[in-house]
Scaffold this motif. Structure first.
Motif, short mmCIF file in Angstrom:
data_model
loop_
_atom_site.label_atom_id
_atom_site.label_comp_id
_atom_site.label_asym_id
_atom_site.label_seq_id
_atom_site.Cartn_x
_atom_site.Cartn_y
_atom_site.Cartn_z
N UNK A 1 0.87 -1.17 0.00
CA UNK A 1 0.00 0.00 0.00
C UNK A 1 0.91 1.22 0.00
N UNK A 2 0.47 2.27 -0.67
CA UNK A 2 1.34 3.43 -0.89
C UNK A 2 0.67 4.71 -0.42
N UNK A 3 1.44 5.59 0.23
CA UNK A 3 0.92 6.93 0.53
C UNK A 3 1.66 7.96 -0.30
N UNK A 4 0.90 8.73 -1.05
CA UNK A 4 1.49 9.76 -1.90
C UNK A 4 1.06 11.13 -1.44
N UNK A 5 2.01 12.08 -1.47
CA UNK A 5 1.73 13.47 -1.15
C UNK A 5 1.79 14.30 -2.41
N UNK A 6 1.10 15.45 -2.37
CA UNK A 6 1.23 16.42 -3.45
C UNK A 6 0.91 15.80 -4.81
N UNK A 7 -0.24 15.15 -4.89
CA UNK A 7 -0.52 14.34 -6.07
C UNK A 7 -1.04 15.15 -7.25
N UNK A 8 -0.83 14.60 -8.42
CA UNK A 8 -1.27 15.19 -9.67
C UNK A 8 -1.75 14.05 -10.56
N UNK A 9 -2.97 14.17 -11.07
CA UNK A 9 -3.49 13.15 -11.97
C UNK A 9 -3.11 13.53 -13.40
N UNK A 10 -2.56 12.58 -14.15
CA UNK A 10 -2.31 12.96 -15.54
C UNK A 10 -3.65 12.88 -16.29
N UNK A 11 -3.83 13.79 -17.21
CA UNK A 11 -5.10 13.94 -17.92
C UNK A 11 -6.24 14.32 -16.95
N UNK A 12 -6.05 15.48 -16.33
CA UNK A 12 -7.02 15.94 -15.34
C UNK A 12 -8.35 16.36 -15.99
N UNK A 13 -8.31 16.63 -17.29
CA UNK A 13 -9.55 17.00 -17.99
C UNK A 13 -10.47 15.78 -18.08
N UNK A 14 -9.85 14.64 -18.38
CA UNK A 14 -10.62 13.41 -18.48
C UNK A 14 -10.98 12.86 -17.09
N UNK A 15 -10.10 13.09 -16.14
CA UNK A 15 -10.31 12.58 -14.78
C UNK A 15 -10.28 13.70 -13.76
N UNK A 16 -11.34 14.54 -13.70
CA UNK A 16 -11.35 15.64 -12.74
C UNK A 16 -11.81 15.20 -11.34
N UNK A 17 -12.05 13.92 -11.19
CA UNK A 17 -12.65 13.39 -9.96
C UNK A 17 -11.85 13.70 -8.71
N UNK A 18 -10.53 13.84 -8.86
CA UNK A 18 -9.70 13.99 -7.67
C UNK A 18 -9.03 15.35 -7.59
N UNK A 19 -9.67 16.34 -8.21
CA UNK A 19 -9.06 17.66 -8.33
C UNK A 19 -8.77 18.30 -6.96
N UNK A 20 -9.61 17.98 -5.97
CA UNK A 20 -9.42 18.59 -4.65
C UNK A 20 -8.63 17.71 -3.68
N UNK A 21 -8.09 16.61 -4.22
CA UNK A 21 -7.35 15.69 -3.35
C UNK A 21 -5.86 16.01 -3.43
N UNK A 22 -5.24 16.23 -2.27
CA UNK A 22 -3.82 16.62 -2.29
C UNK A 22 -2.90 15.46 -1.92
N UNK A 23 -3.39 14.55 -1.08
CA UNK A 23 -2.58 13.37 -0.79
C UNK A 23 -3.47 12.16 -0.67
N UNK A 24 -2.92 10.98 -0.89
CA UNK A 24 -3.80 9.81 -0.87
C UNK A 24 -3.09 8.53 -0.46
#
Lengths: 113, 97, 102
Positions: free
Chosen positions: C37-60
């Motif tokens: 299991x992985x914890x990521x900070x400061x995340x960025x989704x590639x292709x945010x136009x197609x996947x805007x679902x996590x726009x307000x998520x900063x770490x996961x």
């Protein structure tokens, strides 16, 4: 049985309190993505070692390409850990500044092994 | 029997002998990789470098059944990659061609 | 266990996690556990136009079982060390495993 009823009421009261107080107490809202592609936001009320999570005041966000995002209230939800893809902490300011009625997107694809 | 020799006694020995060699990996979801193998474990989790991934995509052809769609290959390069073992179908040692 | 150790040495590195639903998440690796299991900070989704679902998520937190690949910076790993550890690891396992006596 009346003693049990007491629990139910207290549960409901706690839930109501959570809803009212969570923005004030800065209790973090989380976004959970499930294996079938569903997106659920809620307040993380609990979790365990197997990453089972309890979400209070939860809502499913339904995405569609030709309609605005629909939020369906689900209330108190227990999500089994093995159904979870990802749990993300929501930046409440950023989330509040996003107008969901402007957002159009395909639903997330399901996990395929 | 001398198990400490470099001989092949079991399947994983074949992979061990492929360390620091270019290997071919077939994955679930019509994906294939070639790359230099640097690490693996019993789950077939892999760490590879200079990886080229090939994904087979079947484009549906208008009016034709799905099985007769045209096949496209999408390629992608990654310099260092961890591959989760549950997607691995086979690991093949470097070809001697 | 070997791969778990490798990931532990990669904390604070920027990685790209590719999920089995084709989502690509770039972020700083903050922690990893034995299930990968992985914890990521400061995340960025590639292709945010197609996947805007996590726009307000900063770490996961990402469940290890849904990961397909993790792209790691090449200069963050010592490949020679990895290969040696892998060879040692497999021999070590045979020695300790009663099914494969020396």
């Amino acid at each position: 049985m009346s003693s049990l009823q007491g629990y139910v009421d207290r549960e409901r009261l706690m839930e109501t309190l959570y809803v009212i107080l969570s923005p004030v107490l800065y209790i973090d809202r989380v976004l959970v993505i499930l294996q079938d592609g569903r997106v659920i936001v809620g307040t993380l009320a609990g979790y365990d070692q197997k990453s089972n999570v309890v979400l209070s005041d939860s809502k499913e966000r339904v995405y569609s390409t030709d309609e605005p995002v629909e939020e369906i209230p689900l209330g108190l939800y227990l999500v089994k850990g093995d159904q979870i893809v990802l749990i993300g902490e929501i930046d409440s300011e950023k989330d509040a500044s996003t107008d969901l009625s402007d957002v159009r997107a395909e639903p997330l694809p399901a996990i395929r092994y | 029997m001398d198990t400490s020799s470099a001989g092949i006694q079991e399947p994983f020995d074949l992979i061990r002998l492929s360390l620091n060699e270019r290997v071919f990996v077939k994955l679930r979801g019509d994906r294939e990789l070639t790359g230099v193998l640097h690490a693996y474990d019993g789950h077939m989790n892999l760490i590879m470098s200079a990886v080229e991934e090939t994904i087979m995509v079947v484009e549906p052809v208008e009016g034709a059944p799905h099985s007769q769609g045209s096949v496209n290959y999408v390629k992608r390069k990654m310099e260092m990659l961890f591959v989760r073992g549950d997607g691995v179908i086979l690991v093949s040692p470097p070809s001697r061609t | 266990m070997l791969i778990f150790s490798v990931f532990k040495t990669l904390t604070d590195q920027t990685v790209i996690v590719e999920l089995k639903n084709d989502l690509l998440i770039t972020g700083v690796l903050k922690s990893v556990d034995q299930f990968l299991n992985i914890r990521l900070d400061n995340i960025q989704i590639s292709d945010e136009v197609r996947h805007p679902h996590m726009i307000a998520v900063k770490n996961c937190f990402i469940r290890g079982s849904v990961v397909r690949y993790v792209q790691i910076p090449a200069d963050a790993v010592d490949t020679q060390l990895l290969e040696d550890a892998t060879r040692r690891g497999s021999r070590f396992c045979y020695k300790r495993c009663p099914k494969f006596p020396d």
